[in-house]
Design a protein around this motif. Structure first.
Motif, PDB file in Angstrom:
ATOM      1  N   TRP A  28       2.984   0.902  15.872  1.00  0.00           N
ATOM      2  CA  TRP A  28       3.876   1.524  14.889  1.00  0.00           C
ATOM      3  C   TRP A  28       4.938   2.344  15.586  1.00  0.00           C
ATOM      4  O   TRP A  28       4.653   3.178  16.426  1.00  0.00           O
ATOM      5  CB  TRP A  28       3.088   2.438  13.961  1.00  0.00           C
ATOM      6  CG  TRP A  28       3.931   3.047  12.884  1.00  0.00           C
ATOM      7  CD1 TRP A  28       4.256   2.480  11.689  1.00  0.00           C
ATOM      8  CD2 TRP A  28       4.553   4.345  12.891  1.00  0.00           C
ATOM      9  NE1 TRP A  28       5.035   3.335  10.959  1.00  0.00           N
ATOM     10  CE2 TRP A  28       5.236   4.500  11.677  1.00  0.00           C
ATOM     11  CE3 TRP A  28       4.610   5.379  13.812  1.00  0.00           C
ATOM     12  CZ2 TRP A  28       5.952   5.626  11.348  1.00  0.00           C
ATOM     13  CZ3 TRP A  28       5.332   6.526  13.483  1.00  0.00           C
ATOM     14  CH2 TRP A  28       5.989   6.641  12.258  1.00  0.00           C
ATOM     15  N   SER A 133      -9.461   6.490  13.019  1.00  0.00           N
ATOM     16  CA  SER A 133      -9.546   6.421  11.568  1.00  0.00           C
ATOM     17  C   SER A 133      -9.954   7.746  10.937  1.00  0.00           C
ATOM     18  O   SER A 133      -9.933   7.881   9.717  1.00  0.00           O
ATOM     19  CB  SER A 133     -10.549   5.331  11.155  1.00  0.00           C
ATOM     20  OG  SER A 133     -11.827   5.634  11.704  1.00  0.00           O
ATOM     21  N   ALA A 167      -1.483   0.663   8.665  1.00  0.00           N
ATOM     22  CA  ALA A 167      -2.188  -0.617   8.582  1.00  0.00           C
ATOM     23  C   ALA A 167      -1.968  -1.380   9.874  1.00  0.00           C
ATOM     24  O   ALA A 167      -0.880  -1.333  10.436  1.00  0.00           O
ATOM     25  CB  ALA A 167      -1.653  -1.430   7.399  1.00  0.00           C
ATOM     26  N   PRO A 168      -2.937  -2.055  10.406  1.00  0.00           N
ATOM     27  CA  PRO A 168      -4.278  -2.274   9.859  1.00  0.00           C
ATOM     28  C   PRO A 168      -5.243  -1.144  10.182  1.00  0.00           C
ATOM     29  O   PRO A 168      -6.298  -1.038   9.573  1.00  0.00           O
ATOM     30  CB  PRO A 168      -4.733  -3.562  10.541  1.00  0.00           C
ATOM     31  CG  PRO A 168      -4.058  -3.525  11.874  1.00  0.00           C
ATOM     32  CD  PRO A 168      -2.729  -2.848  11.623  1.00  0.00           C
ATOM     33  N   HIS A 169      -4.897  -0.270  11.122  1.00  0.00           N
ATOM     34  CA  HIS A 169      -5.758   0.881  11.417  1.00  0.00           C
ATOM     35  C   HIS A 169      -4.924   1.969  12.073  1.00  0.00           C
ATOM     36  O   HIS A 169      -3.800   1.731  12.502  1.00  0.00           O
ATOM     37  CB  HIS A 169      -6.924   0.477  12.325  1.00  0.00           C
ATOM     38  CG  HIS A 169      -6.497   0.018  13.682  1.00  0.00           C
ATOM     39  ND1 HIS A 169      -6.054  -1.258  13.931  1.00  0.00           N
ATOM     40  CD2 HIS A 169      -6.391   0.678  14.854  1.00  0.00           C
ATOM     41  CE1 HIS A 169      -5.725  -1.372  15.208  1.00  0.00           C
ATOM     42  NE2 HIS A 169      -5.908  -0.207  15.794  1.00  0.00           N
TER      43      HIS A 169
END
Length: 178
Positions: A28, A133, A167-169
């Motif tokens: 990201w 997470s 997303a995805p983590h």
């Protein structure tokens, strides 16, 4: 320019160089014009954005590098008066990302933390991303405990702070200063 440093002004996201990122699961970068949704009411909507991003390897001295990067960026944007507060925010968020956001046990994956500074007018958002997470939690620290006040410091210095899942983590923990 250092290969882990990216500075851009209104450059399309797809034009940014991503070659050094292939070794991380979390990919990201703030898209052009990104601003945390809960803080969209702060800067004028027509404010142009500037952004500077930096990759922090999973090492303790990365916190010092992150502070230096933030100070240099703010000075270049002629926002030197914001440096002291931003250094504290960057230190706390980078330390939290290193302590709580990495999965150190993975031998086959090299993880990094990304720092992004995004300017809109007189406001600057500091966003740190990590692959973890766990939700950032502001907790009451024991007076005899050597830590636990980082998010309290971030809250006291920033206009607004929060976090956003990616997303995805992973997640982006951000704070807006002015």
């Amino acid at each position: 320019m250092h290969p882990l440093l990216h500075m851009h002004e209104t450059v399309p996201h797809h034009d940014l160089v991503h070659s050094v990122l292939e070794w991380s699961a979390l990919d990201w970068w703030p898209p052009v014009g990104w601003w945390p949704e809960p803080a969209r009411d702060l800067p004028p909507a027509v404010s142009p954005t500037q952004a500077a991003t930096f990759v922090l390897p999973p090492k303790a001295d990365s916190v010092h590098s992150a502070r230096s990067f933030a100070t240099g960026t703010l000075t270049g944007w002629e926002l030197g008066e914001m440096c002291d507060g931003m250094e504290l925010v960057v230190s706390e968020l980078a330390t939290n990302a290193l302590r709580h956001g990495l999965e150190i046990g993975h031998r086959h994956r090299r993880e990094v933390i990304r720092l992004a500074l995004i300017r809109r007018g007189g406001f600057v958002t500091c966003a740190l991303t990590d692959p973890g997470s766990a939700t950032p939690v502001m907790r009451e620290a024991n007076p005899f405990e050597p830590g636990g006040l980082g998010l309290h410091i971030v809250e006291s210095i920033s206009v607004r702070w929060g976090w956003s899942p990616l997303a995805p983590h992973g997640k982006a923990v951000w704070a807006v200063l002015n």
